[in-house]
Design a protein around this motif. Structure first.
Motif, PDB file in Angstrom:
ATOM      1  N   PRO A 111       0.823  -1.225   0.000  1.00 21.92           N
ATOM      2  CA  PRO A 111       0.000   0.000   0.000  1.00 21.92           C
ATOM      3  C   PRO A 111       0.851   1.267   0.000  1.00 21.92           C
ATOM      4  O   PRO A 111       0.399   2.317  -0.433  1.00 21.92           O
ATOM      5  CB  PRO A 111      -0.801  -0.107   1.298  1.00 21.92           C
ATOM      6  CG  PRO A 111      -0.778  -1.539   1.667  1.00 21.92           C
ATOM      7  CD  PRO A 111       0.476  -2.125   1.096  1.00 21.92           C
ATOM      8  N   SER A 112       2.093   1.170   0.469  1.00 17.41           N
ATOM      9  CA  SER A 112       2.952   2.363   0.481  1.00 17.41           C
ATOM     10  C   SER A 112       3.354   2.765  -0.929  1.00 17.41           C
ATOM     11  O   SER A 112       3.816   3.873  -1.151  1.00 17.41           O
ATOM     12  CB  SER A 112       4.211   2.090   1.311  1.00 17.41           C
ATOM     13  OG  SER A 112       4.998   1.118   0.643  1.00 17.41           O
ATOM     14  N   GLN A 113       3.202   1.851  -1.881  1.00 15.18           N
ATOM     15  CA  GLN A 113       3.613   2.128  -3.259  1.00 15.18           C
ATOM     16  C   GLN A 113       2.419   2.416  -4.167  1.00 15.18           C
ATOM     17  O   GLN A 113       2.580   2.649  -5.351  1.00 15.18           O
ATOM     18  CB  GLN A 113       4.379   0.916  -3.832  1.00 15.18           C
ATOM     19  CG  GLN A 113       5.527   0.453  -2.970  1.00 15.18           C
ATOM     20  CD  GLN A 113       6.554   1.556  -2.775  1.00 15.18           C
ATOM     21  OE1 GLN A 113       7.118   2.082  -3.728  1.00 15.18           O
ATOM     22  NE2 GLN A 113       6.775   1.932  -1.520  1.00 15.18           N
ATOM     23  N   LYS A 114       1.212   2.324  -3.589  1.00 18.01           N
ATOM     24  CA  LYS A 114       0.024   2.416  -4.446  1.00 18.01           C
ATOM     25  C   LYS A 114      -0.801   3.660  -4.139  1.00 18.01           C
ATOM     26  O   LYS A 114      -0.700   4.260  -3.078  1.00 18.01           O
ATOM     27  CB  LYS A 114      -0.851   1.169  -4.264  1.00 18.01           C
ATOM     28  CG  LYS A 114      -0.184  -0.083  -4.827  1.00 18.01           C
ATOM     29  CD  LYS A 114      -1.169  -1.192  -5.020  1.00 18.01           C
ATOM     30  CE  LYS A 114      -1.817  -1.634  -3.718  1.00 18.01           C
ATOM     31  NZ  LYS A 114      -2.672  -2.803  -3.881  1.00 18.01           N
ATOM     32  N   VAL A 115      -1.619   3.997  -5.090  1.00 18.76           N
ATOM     33  CA  VAL A 115      -2.484   5.167  -4.952  1.00 18.76           C
ATOM     34  C   VAL A 115      -3.930   4.710  -4.815  1.00 18.76           C
ATOM     35  O   VAL A 115      -4.371   3.829  -5.550  1.00 18.76           O
ATOM     36  CB  VAL A 115      -2.361   6.065  -6.211  1.00 18.76           C
ATOM     37  CG1 VAL A 115      -3.396   7.173  -6.183  1.00 18.76           C
ATOM     38  CG2 VAL A 115      -0.960   6.621  -6.306  1.00 18.76           C
ATOM     39  N   GLY A 116      -4.656   5.303  -3.890  1.00 20.23           N
ATOM     40  CA  GLY A 116      -6.112   5.150  -3.824  1.00 20.23           C
ATOM     41  C   GLY A 116      -6.608   3.724  -3.733  1.00 20.23           C
ATOM     42  O   GLY A 116      -5.972   2.864  -3.124  1.00 20.23           O
ATOM     43  N   GLY A 117      -7.765   3.469  -4.362  1.00 20.13           N
ATOM     44  CA  GLY A 117      -8.372   2.145  -4.337  1.00 20.13           C
ATOM     45  C   GLY A 117      -8.731   1.739  -5.753  1.00 20.13           C
ATOM     46  O   GLY A 117      -8.672   2.556  -6.676  1.00 20.13           O
ATOM     47  N   ALA A 118      -9.105   0.482  -5.930  1.00 20.58           N
ATOM     48  CA  ALA A 118      -9.425  -0.020  -7.260  1.00 20.58           C
ATOM     49  C   ALA A 118     -10.700   0.640  -7.782  1.00 20.58           C
ATOM     50  O   ALA A 118     -11.590   1.001  -7.021  1.00 20.58           O
ATOM     51  CB  ALA A 118      -9.612  -1.525  -7.212  1.00 20.58           C
ATOM     52  N   ALA A 119     -10.756   0.790  -9.120  1.00 15.77           N
ATOM     53  CA  ALA A 119     -11.968   1.338  -9.738  1.00 15.77           C
ATOM     54  C   ALA A 119     -13.086   0.306  -9.631  1.00 15.77           C
ATOM     55  O   ALA A 119     -12.871  -0.872  -9.874  1.00 15.77           O
ATOM     56  CB  ALA A 119     -11.690   1.674 -11.187  1.00 15.77           C
ATOM     57  N   LEU A 120     -14.267   0.750  -9.249  1.00 20.33           N
ATOM     58  CA  LEU A 120     -15.387  -0.187  -9.118  1.00 20.33           C
ATOM     59  C   LEU A 120     -15.812  -0.696 -10.490  1.00 20.33           C
ATOM     60  O   LEU A 120     -15.920   0.076 -11.435  1.00 20.33           O
ATOM     61  CB  LEU A 120     -16.579   0.509  -8.462  1.00 20.33           C
ATOM     62  CG  LEU A 120     -16.504   0.752  -6.964  1.00 20.33           C
ATOM     63  CD1 LEU A 120     -17.844   1.245  -6.461  1.00 20.33           C
ATOM     64  CD2 LEU A 120     -16.128  -0.534  -6.249  1.00 20.33           C
ATOM     65  N   SER A 121     -16.113  -1.997 -10.566  1.00 24.53           N
ATOM     66  CA  SER A 121     -16.422  -2.564 -11.874  1.00 24.53           C
ATOM     67  C   SER A 121     -17.818  -2.182 -12.355  1.00 24.53           C
ATOM     68  O   SER A 121     -18.148  -2.381 -13.518  1.00 24.53           O
ATOM     69  CB  SER A 121     -16.280  -4.077 -11.825  1.00 24.53           C
ATOM     70  OG  SER A 121     -17.088  -4.566 -10.789  1.00 24.53           O
ATOM     71  N   LYS A 122     -18.637  -1.622 -11.467  1.00 29.66           N
ATOM     72  CA  LYS A 122     -19.968  -1.224 -11.948  1.00 29.66           C
ATOM     73  C   LYS A 122     -19.882  -0.025 -12.900  1.00 29.66           C
ATOM     74  O   LYS A 122     -20.843   0.309 -13.558  1.00 29.66           O
ATOM     75  CB  LYS A 122     -20.908  -0.948 -10.774  1.00 29.66           C
ATOM     76  CG  LYS A 122     -20.461   0.143  -9.843  1.00 29.66           C
ATOM     77  CD  LYS A 122     -21.443   0.305  -8.672  1.00 29.66           C
ATOM     78  CE  LYS A 122     -21.028   1.494  -7.820  1.00 29.66           C
ATOM     79  NZ  LYS A 122     -21.917   1.734  -6.701  1.00 29.66           N
ATOM     80  N   PHE A 123     -18.709   0.627 -12.938  1.00 24.03           N
ATOM     81  CA  PHE A 123     -18.508   1.718 -13.892  1.00 24.03           C
ATOM     82  C   PHE A 123     -17.615   1.238 -15.034  1.00 24.03           C
ATOM     83  O   PHE A 123     -16.806   0.327 -14.871  1.00 24.03           O
ATOM     84  CB  PHE A 123     -17.816   2.908 -13.221  1.00 24.03           C
ATOM     85  CG  PHE A 123     -18.665   3.590 -12.189  1.00 24.03           C
ATOM     86  CD1 PHE A 123     -19.601   4.545 -12.576  1.00 24.03           C
ATOM     87  CD2 PHE A 123     -18.539   3.284 -10.842  1.00 24.03           C
ATOM     88  CE1 PHE A 123     -20.390   5.176 -11.633  1.00 24.03           C
ATOM     89  CE2 PHE A 123     -19.326   3.905  -9.898  1.00 24.03           C
ATOM     90  CZ  PHE A 123     -20.261   4.860 -10.286  1.00 24.03           C
ATOM     91  N   GLU A 124     -17.761   1.891 -16.186  1.00 29.31           N
ATOM     92  CA  GLU A 124     -16.837   1.666 -17.285  1.00 29.31           C
ATOM     93  C   GLU A 124     -15.458   2.161 -16.831  1.00 29.31           C
ATOM     94  O   GLU A 124     -15.383   3.122 -16.073  1.00 29.31           O
ATOM     95  CB  GLU A 124     -17.305   2.542 -18.440  1.00 29.31           C
ATOM     96  CG  GLU A 124     -17.120   1.971 -19.815  1.00 29.31           C
ATOM     97  CD  GLU A 124     -17.605   2.992 -20.822  1.00 29.31           C
ATOM     98  OE1 GLU A 124     -16.741   3.645 -21.436  1.00 29.31           O
ATOM     99  OE2 GLU A 124     -18.843   3.163 -20.939  1.00 29.31           O
ATOM    100  N   GLN A 125     -14.390   1.540 -17.299  1.00 31.14           N
ATOM    101  CA  GLN A 125     -13.082   1.957 -16.830  1.00 31.14           C
ATOM    102  C   GLN A 125     -12.410   2.917 -17.794  1.00 31.14           C
ATOM    103  O   GLN A 125     -12.655   2.872 -18.999  1.00 31.14           O
ATOM    104  CB  GLN A 125     -12.211   0.717 -16.606  1.00 31.14           C
ATOM    105  CG  GLN A 125     -12.902  -0.243 -15.642  1.00 31.14           C
ATOM    106  CD  GLN A 125     -11.954  -1.159 -14.932  1.00 31.14           C
ATOM    107  OE1 GLN A 125     -10.957  -1.563 -15.501  1.00 31.14           O
ATOM    108  NE2 GLN A 125     -12.271  -1.476 -13.685  1.00 31.14           N
TER     109      GLN A 125
END
Ligand SMILES: NC(=O)c1ccc[n+]([C@@H]2O[C@H](COP(=O)([O-])OP(=O)(O)OC[C@H]3O[C@@H](n4cnc5c(N)ncnc54)[C@H](O)[C@@H]3O)[C@@H](O)[C@H]2O)c1
Ligand SMILES: [Zn+2]
Length: 673
Positions: free
Chosen positions: A59-73
């Motif tokens: 988590p120290s190397q990552k940003v934010g959270g995953a995009a929810l799949s209910k939305f188009e990416q």
């Protein structure tokens, strides 16, 4: 050794991943940001000491959270990063030193200083000046397509304006909810028994990531631009600040508090100035962002894993912290209200050490679902008194215990009353309770009550503080010498006071009832009680049902009266008062001639100019009349003041006598003893 390090690192990572999920995906954080930041720091420290354990998926190397799949990416062509943090001046100065060394630059740097808006980052794409796509930051690489939702935000232009508009322009900025909009949204949600948001940041995120843009449209969202992503077909300025001006010229809203300064100490002054302004700002911020202004310098500095090197989020001291609820004590206010007060493990929050917080009342305890032993989030923003905002359920210990409200007053042991429909619980020992003593005796002696001449507030306070008296009854046991011992009290005033007490013993039942200070029993109600029951004994023994037959007494007031006289402590004070010689003329013994209006019903309507409505009523009742709220064929006469309406018409229809105010005064005066 190494096994324990790897175990520790894994635990911290799991903890952070779960916090990220709750925060970014559910928009429902369970711990304050300060706690999250601490866990993150602990992880980074361990990873720095043991670089072997550092993995790209930490988590120290990552940003934010995953995009929810209910939305188009949507894939970001230029990643959307986070920011490094500084938590104090030393860390900020270290940032300044670091970049100057890296740039081999000895002079002061220019910085663009911006409030750190507490919302969520959004990327908005304009093609030939038209808004074509908008996306959340997501994990920094891939975000969610929220174009239709973003289009509903009122201060985001659907089409750019001005000259030299780029063929392609990606604007980045923060979508947020202002404080007033957030408060309104939560109020409405609470009224409808819907879920409320923990803070404006989560409210903004939850509102923007709606599948139905019509819902987003109803939410009070705002946007400020703070940088650019991909840009094609335009000349851009070579400083960050000037680029923001370009965005502004194209019609994009920019935070008005943004400012360019030279040197780290000027940037630090900006931080302090914005912190001082924080409470007055219309939107929530959690710090300021300080950015190297010069664009070529920015490029030279580049990025680390999850954040640019050329910017830092300089965070304000936390307004929310975690602490433990050690115990709950019950305090009795001067009017008898019993307030639960949380005793907390002392915690530094909002700039001070907090060890107590009010829990308001039983409803608040139920709403929070809090138990003694719980870990709670405590919030202290500005001058607002500290509040417990949330319980961290996952940290609840096995021996957490329920908070039980006392049945008796913790100060005087009298019965505690809780009126239906009212959140507040109260001590009923108004006359004996140490917490309420001063107020009770001041009221007892006041002009409309026993009217004890010369016994002012200051004197009552001294008498109570020196424990010369504990109840109103004991007033009558005081001698001249007692009064003389008080500050600024000569023998003459002391003598006068003794005389005034003697005189006050002769009173009326109505004044006596009023003087007892029963909740919600004002002068008029006391008079009605006296007229209805005629004797003190009957008032004291009246049931709640019977009390409601008295005019103007509803169920709540009836409960207050009943609770007051049911309390043995109060009964004792009343009998002490009588023993001291308090007396009044017997109403029942009044001759017929003194009740000349007995059996007659009057109705008052319209505005009276000389008499106050309650006085008029009380005087009519004192003459034996009944005063009713509505006109019927049993009404003897209607007293019609200015602007009388339907009651007057009805009385005219029924052929009932009508008196104006002058006639009423004449009537009352004609029966004056
Ligand atoms: N309580 C929790 O459980 C929990 C969980 C996850 C994250 N968090 C909080 O979120 C932080 C990490 O979130 P983050 O990665 O979004 O970092 P961040 O919020 O600390 O900083 C980066 C963000 O700041 C925002 N920002 C606001 N004004 C800006 C400006 N003028 N210029 C540039 N950016 C601006 C942007 O959205 C950007 O993405 C943590 O430090 C913590 O405080 C809390
Ligand atoms: Zn009490």
């Amino acid at each position: 050794m190494s096994e324990t390090i790897s175990k520790q690192i894994n635990e911290l990572r799991q903890q952070l991943e779960s916090y990220n999920y709750q925060y970014y995906v559910l928009d429902q954080p369970t711990v304050p940001d300060a706690e999250y930041d601490r866990v993150m720091r602990a992880l980074i420290e361990l990873e720095t000491q043991h670089p072997d354990y550092l993995t790209p998926d930490s988590p120290s190397q990552k940003v934010g959270g995953a995009a929810l799949s209910k939305f188009e990416q949507v894939t970001h062509q230029v990643p959307m990063l986070s920011l490094d943090n500084a938590f104090d001046e030393a860390e900020f100065n270290a940032f300044n030193r670091r970049i100057k060394e890296r740039l081999l630059h000895n002079d002061e740097l220019d910085f663009c200083c911006e409030p750190k808006l507490d919302g969520l980052a959004v990327s908005i794409l304009y093609r030939d000046g038209v808004l074509v796509q908008a996306a959340t930051r997501g994990d920094g690489q891939v975000g969610e397509n929220i174009t239709e939702n973003v289009k509903t935000i009122r201060n985001i232009p659907l089409r750019l304006r001005g000259d030299n508009i780029p063929a392609e322009l990606e604007v980045r900025g923060e979508v947020f909810m202002d404080k007033a909009g957030f408060a309104r949204l939560n109020e409405t949600a609470a009224k409808r028994d819907e879920k409320t948001f923990a803070n404006p940041r989560n409210a903004a995120a939850g509102s923007l990531r709606q599948l139905d843009p019509k819902i987003t449209a109803k939410r009070p969202l705002m946007f400020y631009a703070y940088s650019m992503g991909v840009v094609q077909g335009a000349e851009l300025a070579d400083t960050h600040y000037a680029q923001l001006q370009q965005l502004k010229d194209w019609g994009l809203p920019m935070c008005p508090q943004t400012k360019r300064v030279t040197g780290a100490s000027a940037a630090y002054q900006y931080y302090e100035a914005i912190m001082a302004e924080r409470d007055a700002l219309l939107y929530e911020i959690d710090g300021v962002v300080i950015k190297v202004d010069n664009k070529p310098f920015q490029e030279q500095l580049g990025f680390v894993a999850r954040a640019p090197r050329w910017a830092i989020a300089f965070k304000f001291p936390a307004q929310e912290e975690l602490t433990q609820l050690l115990d709950v004590e019950f305090q009795v206010g001067r009017t008898g209200a019993i307030t639960p007060v949380a005793r907390l493990e002392p915690v530094f929050v909002g700039g001070v050490t907090v060890s107590n917080a009010t829990l308001h009342n039983r409803d608040e305890i139920d709403r929070l679902g809090v138990k003694v032993g719980d870990t709670v989030i405590i919030r202290r923003a500005g001058d607002v008194i500290p509040q417990i905002t949330q319980v961290v359920l996952e940290k609840r210990p096995d021996d957490a215990r329920d908070i039980t409200f006392p049945d008796t007053c913790p100060v005087c042991d009298s019965h505690v009353e809780r009126v239906e429909g009212e959140a507040v619980a109260r001590c009923t020992g108004g006359l004996v309770c140490r917490a309420q003593r001063k107020e009770a005796i001041k009221h007892f002696a006041s002009r409309k009550a026993l009217d004890i001449d010369g016994l002012g507030d200051k004197i009552v306070e001294q008498l109570v503080e020196r424990e010369l008296i504990t109840t109103p009854a004991e007033l009558f046991t005081l001698r001249q010498g007692h009064f003389e011992s008080l500050e600024r009290m000569g023998p003459k005033s002391a003598k006068n006071l003794v005389g005034a007490l003697e005189e006050a013993k002769q009173t009326t039942l109505a004044k006596f009832l009023y003087a007892l200070g029963i909740r919600e029993v004002g002068e008029a109600t006391a008079q009605n009680l006296a007229n209805h029951y005629l004797t003190l004994e009957k008032v004291m023994n009246a049931s709640i049902e019977s009390l409601q037959e008295v005019s103007d007494v509803g169920v709540v007031v009836a409960q207050h009266i009943h609770a007051f006289f049911s309390e043995p402590h109060n009964q004792k004070v009343v009998s002490d008062l009588l023993e001291q010689g308090l007396h009044w003329p017997e109403i029942a013994a009044k001759a017929e001639s003194e009740q000349p209006l007995a059996g007659l019903t009057y109705v008052l309507t319209g505005t009276l100019s000389q008499l106050n409505r309650n006085d008029a009523k009380a005087r009519l009742q004192a003459l034996g009349a009944k005063v009713s709220g509505s006109v019927s064929k049993n009404t003897h006469a209607l007293v019609a003041g200015e602007k009388a309406g339907s009651k007057l018409t009805k009385a005219q229809d029924l052929g009932i006598d009508i008196l104006d105010e002058a006639a009423l005064i004449a009537l009352l005066d004609s029966h004056q003893g």
